[in-house]
Motif scaffolding. Structure first.
Motif, short mmCIF file in Angstrom:
data_model
loop_
_atom_site.label_atom_id
_atom_site.label_comp_id
_atom_site.label_asym_id
_atom_site.label_seq_id
_atom_site.Cartn_x
_atom_site.Cartn_y
_atom_site.Cartn_z
N THR A 12 1.12 -1.27 -0.31
CA THR A 12 0.08 -0.06 -0.63
C THR A 12 1.02 0.97 0.20
N ARG A 13 0.94 2.11 -0.78
CA ARG A 13 1.84 3.21 -1.53
C ARG A 13 1.12 4.28 -1.70
N PRO A 14 1.26 5.36 -1.32
CA PRO A 14 0.90 6.66 -1.79
C PRO A 14 0.56 6.79 -3.03
N ALA A 15 -0.17 7.41 -3.69
CA ALA A 15 -0.98 7.51 -4.89
C ALA A 15 -0.34 8.41 -5.72
N THR A 16 0.39 8.41 -6.92
CA THR A 16 1.04 9.11 -7.67
C THR A 16 -0.09 9.68 -9.10
N ARG A 17 0.22 11.21 -9.09
CA ARG A 17 -1.34 11.42 -9.83
C ARG A 17 -0.56 10.77 -11.25
N GLU A 18 0.45 9.98 -11.61
CA GLU A 18 0.70 8.87 -12.80
C GLU A 18 -0.29 8.38 -13.09
N GLN A 19 -0.03 7.41 -12.36
CA GLN A 19 -1.47 6.29 -11.78
C GLN A 19 -2.81 6.61 -11.49
N VAL A 63 -3.85 8.99 -14.24
CA VAL A 63 -4.22 9.41 -15.34
C VAL A 63 -3.90 7.45 -15.59
N GLU A 64 -2.71 6.74 -15.83
CA GLU A 64 -3.18 5.44 -16.60
C GLU A 64 -3.97 4.72 -15.74
N ILE A 65 -4.88 4.60 -14.39
CA ILE A 65 -5.96 4.03 -14.07
C ILE A 65 -7.36 5.15 -15.15
N SER A 66 -7.62 6.32 -14.66
CA SER A 66 -8.66 7.30 -15.61
C SER A 66 -8.26 6.47 -17.37
N SER A 67 -7.66 6.61 -17.75
CA SER A 67 -6.93 6.07 -19.23
C SER A 67 -7.71 4.77 -19.65
N ARG A 68 -8.12 3.68 -18.68
CA ARG A 68 -8.54 2.50 -18.35
C ARG A 68 -9.84 2.94 -19.02
N TYR A 69 -10.36 3.45 -17.98
CA TYR A 69 -12.15 3.20 -18.44
C TYR A 69 -12.72 4.72 -18.83
N VAL A 91 -9.94 12.47 -19.97
CA VAL A 91 -8.82 12.33 -18.88
C VAL A 91 -8.77 13.27 -17.75
N ASP A 92 -8.39 14.58 -18.76
CA ASP A 92 -7.53 15.50 -17.24
C ASP A 92 -8.81 16.25 -17.07
N ALA A 93 -9.72 15.99 -17.81
CA ALA A 93 -9.96 16.94 -16.55
C ALA A 93 -10.89 15.96 -15.38
N TYR A 94 -10.88 15.35 -15.82
CA TYR A 94 -11.26 14.11 -14.79
C TYR A 94 -10.17 13.86 -13.45
N VAL A 95 -8.36 13.38 -14.15
CA VAL A 95 -8.58 13.47 -13.07
C VAL A 95 -8.04 14.95 -12.90
N ASP A 96 -7.61 16.29 -13.16
CA ASP A 96 -7.08 17.30 -12.22
C ASP A 96 -8.93 17.40 -11.28
N PHE A 97 -10.07 16.87 -11.16
CA PHE A 97 -11.04 17.05 -10.21
C PHE A 97 -10.30 15.84 -9.19
N TRP A 157 -7.50 14.75 -8.60
CA TRP A 157 -6.60 14.54 -7.60
C TRP A 157 -7.05 15.70 -6.90
N LYS A 158 -7.02 17.02 -6.73
CA LYS A 158 -7.85 17.92 -5.39
C LYS A 158 -8.57 17.77 -5.09
N GLU A 159 -9.97 16.90 -5.49
CA GLU A 159 -11.18 16.47 -4.51
C GLU A 159 -11.49 15.18 -3.48
N HIS A 160 -10.44 14.44 -3.81
CA HIS A 160 -11.08 13.36 -3.29
C HIS A 160 -9.82 12.57 -2.20
N GLY A 161 -9.16 13.60 -1.82
CA GLY A 161 -8.92 13.68 -0.42
C GLY A 161 -6.99 12.59 -0.38
N GLU A 162 -6.14 12.75 -0.31
CA GLU A 162 -5.77 11.54 -0.16
C GLU A 162 -5.64 9.89 -0.46
N GLN A 163 -4.91 9.52 -2.07
CA GLN A 163 -4.96 8.45 -2.07
C GLN A 163 -4.18 7.18 -2.24
#
Length: 142
Positions: free
Chosen positions: A89-96, A98-104, A110-116, A118-124
Motif C-alpha cells: 500500500t503506497r501513496p498514489a501518484t498523479r501518473e497512476q 492518469v493510467e487508471i483513468s485512461s483505462r476507463y 481524462v485530463d479534466a477528471y484527473v484534475d478534479f 487529484w484535487k477533491e478526492h483526498g489522500e489516495q
C-alpha cells in the motif's frame, strides 16, 4: 467451463469495472462489496486506487486481503474472480491516476477528471494484490 490460465488473465486485463469484496470486520454483516476500477497485466499484480481513509481502504488495511470479480454477459456469460493478499500500500501518484483513468474514460475526459479527482478526492493510495485464488467460467450463450 473453466477458463485456461491465459484466458482468465487476459479477461482480467480487459477494462471491466470490478466488484471488490473485503471482510468489513463485523460478524453481523456480509463483506463490503463495491464497484471499483482496477489495473492488471497478465502475470502481474492487480492494483486499485482508493482513499486511504475510505471505508474500503480501512477494511482492506484491517483484513490484509480482498477479492475482485469481473464479468460480462455478451457475447457469452463469462466471469473471473481473483482473491489474495495485499502486498503493498503506497501513496498514489498523479501518473497512476492518469493510467487508471485512461483505462476507463474516453481520452478527451481524462485530463479534466484527473484534475478534479487529484484535487477533491483526498489522500489516495494504491493497493496491490497478489493473485492467489482464481475462479473463472465461460457459461456460453444463454
Amino acid at each position: 467451463m473453466a477458463l485456461t490460465r491465459e484466458e482468465r488473465e487476459q479477461f482480467l486485463a480487459e477494462p471491466h469495472v470490478a466488484a471488490l469484496a473485503v471482510e468489513a470486520g463485523r460478524q453481523d454483516r456480509a463483506p463490503l462489496t463495491v464497484p471499483i476500477w482496477y489495473q492488471y497485466e497478465p502475470g502481474g499484480e492487480v492494483w486499485i486506487m482508493t482513499g486511504r481513509h475510505s471505508r474500503k481502504g480501512l477494511a482492506i488495511a484491517e483484513a490484509g486481503r480482498f477479492g475482485l470479480m469481473v464479468d460480462r454477459v455478451t457475447p457469452t456469460v463469462r466471469y473471473v474472480s481473483v482473491e489474495g493478499p495485499v502486498v503493498s500500500t503506497r501513496p498514489a501518484t498523479r501518473e497512476q491516476l492518469v493510467e487508471i483513468s485512461s483505462r476507463y474514460l474516453p481520452a478527451e475526459k481524462v485530463d479534466a477528471y484527473v484534475d478534479f479527482a487529484w484535487k477533491e478526492h483526498g489522500e489516495q493510495v494504491v493497493i496491490r494484490l497478489r493473485p492467489e485464488h482464481w475462479l473463472s467460467s465461460d457459461l456460453g450463450r444463454v
